[in-house]
Write a protein that holds these residues in place. Structure first.
Motif, PDB file in Angstrom:
ATOM      1  N   LYS B  48     136.235 -21.797 -56.854  1.00 59.01           N
ATOM      2  CA  LYS B  48     136.047 -21.861 -58.315  1.00 59.01           C
ATOM      3  C   LYS B  48     136.723 -23.086 -58.933  1.00 59.01           C
ATOM      4  CE  LYS B  48     139.921 -18.957 -59.685  1.00 59.01           C
ATOM      5  NZ  LYS B  48     140.343 -17.670 -60.187  1.00 59.01           N
ATOM      6  N   HIS B  49     137.600 -23.727 -58.159  1.00 60.16           N
ATOM      7  CA  HIS B  49     138.241 -24.953 -58.657  1.00 60.16           C
ATOM      8  C   HIS B  49     137.426 -26.205 -58.316  1.00 60.16           C
ATOM      9  CE1 HIS B  49     141.618 -22.586 -59.784  1.00 60.16           C
ATOM     10  NE2 HIS B  49     141.927 -22.257 -58.553  1.00 60.16           N
ATOM     11  N   MET B  89     141.949 -28.691 -51.121  1.00 55.53           N
ATOM     12  CA  MET B  89     141.553 -29.475 -52.306  1.00 55.53           C
ATOM     13  C   MET B  89     141.649 -30.975 -52.001  1.00 55.53           C
ATOM     14  SD  MET B  89     140.720 -27.207 -54.508  1.00 55.53           S
ATOM     15  CE  MET B  89     140.800 -27.729 -56.182  1.00 55.53           C
ATOM     16  N   LEU B 101     136.188 -31.940 -58.489  1.00 55.62           N
ATOM     17  CA  LEU B 101     137.201 -31.061 -59.075  1.00 55.62           C
ATOM     18  C   LEU B 101     136.716 -30.497 -60.411  1.00 55.62           C
ATOM     19  CD1 LEU B 101     140.510 -33.036 -58.480  1.00 55.62           C
ATOM     20  CD2 LEU B 101     139.686 -31.054 -57.233  1.00 55.62           C
ATOM     21  N   GLN B 103     138.749 -29.372 -62.668  1.00 57.82           N
ATOM     22  CA  GLN B 103     139.683 -29.914 -63.657  1.00 57.82           C
ATOM     23  C   GLN B 103     140.214 -31.248 -63.146  1.00 57.82           C
ATOM     24  OE1 GLN B 103     142.750 -27.046 -64.405  1.00 57.82           O
ATOM     25  NE2 GLN B 103     141.485 -25.926 -65.850  1.00 57.82           N
TER      26      GLN B 103
END
Lengths: 192, 172
Positions: B48-49, B89, B101, B103
């Motif tokens: 979800k990121h 990530m 990403l 964010q």
């Protein structure tokens, strides 16, 4: 008359507060500058996004490290016709064109033609399985950080770019290739 | 003597069989523990990121495309190999670019994404505040409104108003 009164009134206020007026001017310029910068940034973003793939002019240079670890730099390939194909293992139309691409590569590889496969947002195990499945023998490598895709402003896969012997882009084919599109283009570029 | 030896051998055999069984159980348990599947929730907590690389504005955890399924599978494999969320990530940013990403990090050029809205709010607020103050300063004193013709706009002087009324009357 009313206007004059109002203007006079404003002038009197400005004179009474000279520092405040100067400060306001600076802030006004700063705000205007910021707004212009923001608009320029937005315009640049829109232009980049809405521009579509690059089709002419010097082909954006890049260095690709293939899955075998070989390094290929586009600008080192001057004097040869270069076919740059963006693909991904998850893309069904790429599967449709893969046999034709490989067959065309085998047909022209000894005539001063280079094929480069750029694997777009893919996972390595799936990409390697794809290469094996279609017995692809021309160099292929991942587009690390999507830098090549961004330089060529691709909108999806498959997309194929044609680069002539002088390093100029000579068009792009969006979607899967089918005979004799690639043969015709290569013949045209080889004839120059 | 022979009987005793035979009994001892039998005991040894039993013991070694027991050890083998125990070892086998330990191995199977260990293997089962090592191969414990990573749940969808664990995968999606990281997915979800990230955003789908193919579709616009679709988070990876809900995107139905094959590309996203492959990426989620990759996250699952990395989690099963003991990778941390930060490592995963970092891998995705290094391989697929910062745009994956959800964010953007608040550093470098992408810091603008965080700074500009705040700057816009502060700047807009200041602008409004100054505008309101200027309007307030320009408002005529209460007595001048009272001196006017009641409903007449405060900026219009009585002579001008009289001329306007005269003009209107002469036309109708």
């Amino acid at each position: 008359m009313t206007d004059t009164t109002t203007l006079d009134g404003e002038a009197a206020t400005d004179e009474a507060q000279p520092r405040s007026g100067a400060g306001m001017t600076i802030w006004r310029w700063l705000a205007a500058g910021l707004l212009v910068a923001l608009l320029a940034l937005m315009a640049w973003g829109l232009r980049t996004r809405a521009g579509g793939p690059v089709e002419s002019g010097p082909a954006p240079d890049f260095t690709l490290t293939t899955f075998e670890g070989e390094t290929i730099t586009l600008s080192d390939l001057r004097g040869q016709v270069v076919i740059i194909n963006f693909w991904a293992s998850w893309c069904p139309p790429c599967r449709d064109e893969a046999p034709y691409l490989e067959a065309t590569w085998r047909k022209y590889k000894d005539r001063g033609v280079v094929f480069i496969g750029v694997d777009y947002v893919d996972t390595e195990p799936n990409a390697l399985a794809y290469i094996e499945e279609f017995d692809i023998t021309y160099p292929n490598g991942p587009d690390i950080g999507q830098k090549i895709a961004q330089a060529y402003r691709i909108k999806g896969v498959p997309e194929t770019f044609y680069v002539d012997k002088t390093g100029q882009l000579r068009g792009v084919h969006i979607g899967p290739l089918s005979p004799p599109i690639l043969d015709n283009k290569i013949e045209e570029l080889l004839a120059e | 003597m022979c009987l005793l030896q035979a009994q001892r051998q039998a005991q040894m055999k039993q013991l070694s069989a027991l050890i083998s069984v125990l070892l086998l159980i330990a191995l199977l348990t260990g293997a089962a523990y090592a191969q414990e599947p990573v749940s969808d929730d664990e995968v999606n907590a990281i997915a979800k990121h990230l955003y789908c690389p193919v579709c616009e504005n679709t988070p990876l955890d809900v995107c139905p495309t094959q590309a996203c399924k492959d990426w989620r599978e990759l996250i699952r494999q990395q989690l099963s190999q003991g990778w941390t969320e930060d490592q995963i990530m970092d891998y995705f940013v290094a391989n697929y670019g910062i745009r994956v990403l959800a964010q953007p990090p608040a550093r470098g050029f992408t810091a603008l994404v965080w700074i500009l809205p705040v700057a816009g709010l502060v700047g807009g607020g200041l602008f409004l505040w100054r505008l309101l103050r200027r309007w307030q300063d320009r408002r005529p004193p209460a007595e001048s409104v009272a001196a006017g013709e009641g409903a007449a706009p405060p900026d219009i002087e009585p002579e001008v108003l009289a001329r306007i009324e005269q003009e209107v009357e002469s036309r109708f």
